[in-house]
Design an enzyme around this catalytic site. Sequence first.
Site, PDB file in Angstrom:
ATOM      1  N   ASP A  88      -5.189  -1.105  -2.094  1.00  0.00           N
ATOM      2  CA  ASP A  88      -6.132  -0.790  -3.438  1.00  0.00           C
ATOM      3  C   ASP A  88      -6.948  -2.133  -3.340  1.00  0.00           C
ATOM      4  OD1 ASP A  88      -6.309   0.489  -5.749  1.00  0.00           O
ATOM      5  OD2 ASP A  88      -5.226  -0.121  -7.212  1.00  0.00           O
ATOM      6  N   ASP A 122      -7.764  -1.364  17.446  1.00  0.00           N
ATOM      7  CA  ASP A 122      -8.949  -1.684  17.022  1.00  0.00           C
ATOM      8  C   ASP A 122      -9.202  -0.245  15.791  1.00  0.00           C
ATOM      9  OD1 ASP A 122     -11.679  -1.440  16.063  1.00  0.00           O
ATOM     10  OD2 ASP A 122     -12.179  -1.963  17.889  1.00  0.00           O
ATOM     11  N   GLU A 134      -1.502   6.372 -10.635  1.00  0.00           N
ATOM     12  CA  GLU A 134      -1.498   5.008 -10.481  1.00  0.00           C
ATOM     13  C   GLU A 134      -2.846   4.622 -11.683  1.00  0.00           C
ATOM     14  OE1 GLU A 134      -3.519   0.647 -10.176  1.00  0.00           O
ATOM     15  OE2 GLU A 134      -3.346   2.480 -10.410  1.00  0.00           O
TER      16      GLU A 134
END
Length: 289
Positions: free
Chosen positions: A160, A3, A131
């Site tokens: 992304d 978690d 990118e």
Amino acid sequence: SPDLSITNVTAHLQQLQSIATANGGNRATGRPGYKASLDWVKAKLDAAGYTTQVQQFSTSSGTSYNLVADWPGGDAEHVVMTGAHLDSVSAGPGINDNGTGSAAILEAALAWAASGNTAKNHLRFAWWGAEEQGLLGSNHYMRNLSTADKDRIDLYMNYDMVGSPNPGYFVYDDNPVGNGARDAMTAYYTSKGIPWEYIDVQGRSDHASFRSYGIATTGMYSGGETTKTSAQASKWGGTAGQAFDPCYHRSCDTISNINTTALDRNLDMIGHMVWLYADKDFGTTLPPT
Ligand code: PHE
Ligand code: ZN
Ligand code: ZN
Ligand code: ZN
């Protein structure tokens, strides 16, 4: 599955916002906010025990850098990579695109380091530059990797935009090889009662640089400039007729442009995928004859 801490990820995003604010409002290629972001991520990874490398390359927007972090150990013949682009567009700070993916994989990497686990496979994390100029950083990385090192990569997972303010849960896998990773991702969402959809993202993010060499890829996307339909709003909540991210590539992609519930769910999904594929049995690769 772990978690992972949404509190920590929110703090990472606040740091990226502060870096943008101190550097003209963005973290874009060729601008000081990009390198400051990279230096900050690198310092966290170095302190946690990663072996980091900065890979410099040039673009028509200026110098850019990839950051690659290897966790020592695991079978070097079976590399599991997790990546996110760290650059923003010049219009804004890029907190959803892609502070969210960058901060989430950073937290996964730090949590792995703190866990004391040993992985069967070799874990590698990457933060890509440029990118937004056309996947330049991930392409640069792959072009400069030897054939043998390319063959060692069994899976590349791409994150992304994973905290969009009007979120969807879109799973992609632009690769017929797969290694079951897309199914593992959808099974995770189903187990948590989170509806998901497949999407063909048409090579719009860094997984495409891996896919073009035949490497198995998968990823998730919480949505950008397109509009949420009423059917999607029925299953996911949020606002029909509005973009998944109305601030996509705009100056308002700030720390306010995040759905924390979606980010938390996707963070735990990313943790699940890293932990699962750390110990995945990819079988034996026979040496070439
Ligand atoms: N890569 C796109 C961008 O950075 C966003 C995107 C992510 C599109 C994932 C499709 C899938 O602007
Ligand atoms: Zn392998
Ligand atoms: Zn973008
Ligand atoms: Zn992006």
